[in-house]
Motif scaffolding. Sequence first.
Motif, mmCIF file in Angstrom:
data_model
loop_
_atom_site.group_PDB
_atom_site.id
_atom_site.type_symbol
_atom_site.label_atom_id
_atom_site.label_comp_id
_atom_site.label_asym_id
_atom_site.label_seq_id
_atom_site.Cartn_x
_atom_site.Cartn_y
_atom_site.Cartn_z
ATOM 1 N N SER A 5 35.710 41.346 42.962
ATOM 2 C CA SER A 5 36.958 41.398 42.194
ATOM 3 C C SER A 5 36.992 40.360 41.072
ATOM 4 C CB SER A 5 38.164 41.217 43.109
ATOM 5 O OG SER A 5 38.123 39.964 43.737
ATOM 6 N N GLU A 6 36.188 39.295 41.179
ATOM 7 C CA GLU A 6 36.148 38.282 40.125
ATOM 8 C C GLU A 6 35.359 38.772 38.911
ATOM 9 O OE1 GLU A 6 34.428 34.969 42.165
ATOM 10 O OE2 GLU A 6 36.318 34.396 43.097
ATOM 11 N N LEU A 7 34.484 39.734 39.111
ATOM 12 C CA LEU A 7 33.643 40.242 38.036
ATOM 13 C C LEU A 7 34.248 41.441 37.316
ATOM 14 C CD1 LEU A 7 30.204 40.160 39.892
ATOM 15 C CD2 LEU A 7 31.086 38.497 38.256
ATOM 16 N N LEU A 8 35.172 42.111 37.951
ATOM 17 C CA LEU A 8 35.705 43.359 37.410
ATOM 18 C C LEU A 8 37.185 43.264 37.096
ATOM 19 C CD1 LEU A 8 34.052 45.731 40.035
ATOM 20 C CD2 LEU A 8 33.268 45.349 37.702
ATOM 21 N N GLU A 9 37.616 44.054 36.162
ATOM 22 C CA GLU A 9 39.036 44.211 35.872
ATOM 23 C C GLU A 9 39.680 45.017 36.998
ATOM 24 O OE1 GLU A 9 40.562 42.915 33.137
ATOM 25 O OE2 GLU A 9 38.638 42.007 32.640
ATOM 26 N N ASP A 10 40.992 44.886 37.166
ATOM 27 C CA ASP A 10 41.694 45.637 38.204
ATOM 28 C C ASP A 10 41.447 47.129 38.089
ATOM 29 O OD1 ASP A 10 42.708 43.431 39.458
ATOM 30 O OD2 ASP A 10 44.654 43.515 38.460
ATOM 31 N N ASP A 11 41.428 47.667 36.867
ATOM 32 C CA ASP A 11 41.192 49.097 36.675
ATOM 33 C C ASP A 11 39.813 49.501 37.183
ATOM 34 O OD1 ASP A 11 43.689 49.361 35.575
ATOM 35 O OD2 ASP A 11 42.978 49.317 33.495
ATOM 36 N N SER A 12 38.807 48.629 36.983
ATOM 37 C CA SER A 12 37.448 48.938 37.438
ATOM 38 C C SER A 12 37.380 48.981 38.950
ATOM 39 C CB SER A 12 36.462 47.896 36.910
ATOM 40 O OG SER A 12 36.424 47.919 35.510
ATOM 41 N N ILE A 13 38.060 48.060 39.615
ATOM 42 C CA ILE A 13 38.072 48.028 41.076
ATOM 43 C C ILE A 13 38.689 49.313 41.615
ATOM 44 C CG2 ILE A 13 39.069 46.880 43.094
ATOM 45 C CD1 ILE A 13 38.855 44.256 41.471
ATOM 46 N N GLN A 14 39.806 49.718 41.024
ATOM 47 C CA GLN A 14 40.470 50.931 41.479
ATOM 48 C C GLN A 14 39.613 52.159 41.203
ATOM 49 O OE1 GLN A 14 44.437 50.878 39.889
ATOM 50 N NE2 GLN A 14 44.984 49.053 41.035
ATOM 51 N N ASP A 15 38.895 52.159 40.092
ATOM 52 C CA ASP A 15 37.998 53.258 39.767
ATOM 53 C C ASP A 15 36.874 53.368 40.796
ATOM 54 O OD1 ASP A 15 38.155 55.194 37.815
ATOM 55 O OD2 ASP A 15 36.488 54.338 36.653
ATOM 56 N N ILE A 16 36.303 52.225 41.159
ATOM 57 C CA ILE A 16 35.250 52.200 42.178
ATOM 58 C C ILE A 16 35.796 52.731 43.497
ATOM 59 C CG2 ILE A 16 33.824 50.672 43.614
ATOM 60 C CD1 ILE A 16 33.500 48.908 41.080
ATOM 61 N N ALA A 17 36.979 52.281 43.871
ATOM 62 C CA ALA A 17 37.587 52.728 45.125
ATOM 63 C C ALA A 17 37.770 54.246 45.120
ATOM 64 C CB ALA A 17 38.926 52.030 45.349
ATOM 65 N N LYS A 106 49.854 56.025 58.387
ATOM 66 C CA LYS A 106 50.175 54.764 57.740
ATOM 67 C C LYS A 106 49.651 54.859 56.305
ATOM 68 C CE LYS A 106 51.293 52.838 61.754
ATOM 69 N NZ LYS A 106 51.933 53.855 62.519
ATOM 70 N N CYS A 107 50.177 54.030 55.412
ATOM 71 C CA CYS A 107 49.776 54.059 54.004
ATOM 72 C C CYS A 107 49.132 52.743 53.597
ATOM 73 C CB CYS A 107 50.980 54.321 53.114
ATOM 74 S SG CYS A 107 51.802 55.874 53.465
ATOM 75 N N ALA A 108 48.131 52.840 52.740
ATOM 76 C CA ALA A 108 47.480 51.655 52.168
ATOM 77 C C ALA A 108 47.280 51.919 50.681
ATOM 78 C CB ALA A 108 46.150 51.400 52.853
ATOM 79 N N GLU A 109 47.632 50.940 49.862
ATOM 80 C CA GLU A 109 47.535 51.106 48.411
ATOM 81 C C GLU A 109 46.181 50.643 47.897
ATOM 82 O OE1 GLU A 109 50.961 49.274 46.657
ATOM 83 O OE2 GLU A 109 52.321 50.632 47.724
ATOM 84 N N ILE A 110 45.671 51.370 46.923
ATOM 85 C CA ILE A 110 44.327 51.146 46.401
ATOM 86 C C ILE A 110 44.132 49.761 45.770
ATOM 87 C CG2 ILE A 110 44.724 52.115 44.117
ATOM 88 C CD1 ILE A 110 41.977 53.481 44.400
ATOM 89 N N GLU A 111 45.195 49.164 45.225
ATOM 90 C CA GLU A 111 45.002 47.884 44.547
ATOM 91 C C GLU A 111 44.552 46.782 45.495
ATOM 92 O OE1 GLU A 111 49.486 48.154 45.218
ATOM 93 O OE2 GLU A 111 48.120 49.379 44.067
ATOM 94 N N LYS A 112 44.647 46.994 46.784
ATOM 95 C CA LYS A 112 44.186 46.000 47.753
ATOM 96 C C LYS A 112 42.738 46.265 48.189
ATOM 97 C CE LYS A 112 48.673 44.835 49.207
ATOM 98 N NZ LYS A 112 49.204 43.856 48.398
ATOM 99 N N PHE A 113 42.119 47.287 47.594
ATOM 100 C CA PHE A 113 40.771 47.702 47.975
ATOM 101 C C PHE A 113 39.772 46.548 47.976
ATOM 102 C CE2 PHE A 113 36.553 49.133 46.502
ATOM 103 C CZ PHE A 113 36.173 49.871 47.609
ATOM 104 N N ASN A 114 39.862 45.653 47.001
ATOM 105 C CA ASN A 114 38.880 44.569 46.919
ATOM 106 C C ASN A 114 38.968 43.606 48.094
ATOM 107 O OD1 ASN A 114 41.354 43.644 45.896
ATOM 108 N ND2 ASN A 114 40.366 42.066 44.667
ATOM 109 N N THR A 115 40.023 43.695 48.903
ATOM 110 C CA THR A 115 40.114 42.832 50.081
ATOM 111 C C THR A 115 39.812 43.600 51.371
ATOM 112 O OG1 THR A 115 42.495 43.223 50.328
ATOM 113 C CG2 THR A 115 41.817 41.344 48.966
#
Length: 150
Positions: A5-17, A106-115
């Motif tokens: 997550s330190e190397l990528l923008e938030d949009d990139s992390i979500q795209d990978i997910a 249950k629901c989980a949001e993608i923005e937490k994917f990096n954790t």
Amino acid sequence: MTILSELLEDDSIQDIARKTIKVGDVYRIKMNQQNGIVPKKGDNSRHKFFIVLGFDCDGNVYGGVIINSNINQNVPQVVKDWQMPIKCSKYSFLEYDSFVDCSKLKCAEIEKFNTWKYLGFIELEDVELIIGTVKESPKETPEHLSIFGL
């Protein structure tokens, strides 16, 4: 150690997910009351094993079920009745025989994917059985299931 997550923008992390997370994948994720988990007294959240069963049409929210080591005897009977046993002999990420809570998605949001920590996957025959059980649960609705393509 570098964290992805330190190397990528938030949009990139979500795209990978969106491109990598699949139905049947199991992740260790932090959950709280917002996504259906009641933390132990004094805590704000709990780490749970989360089985991905579906996702919304935008790929931003994942619907799934959690794995519990034991059946909580303090929950209503309608929740206890929808616990499916899962064997540690079949899934190496489990330390002991456990239970899949099929009472409600249950629901989980993608923005937490990096954790999230990837643990493995549930075999297709078991995923189908879990999804079928969730669909039959009296605590679940067709409208809620349809959000996640179920």
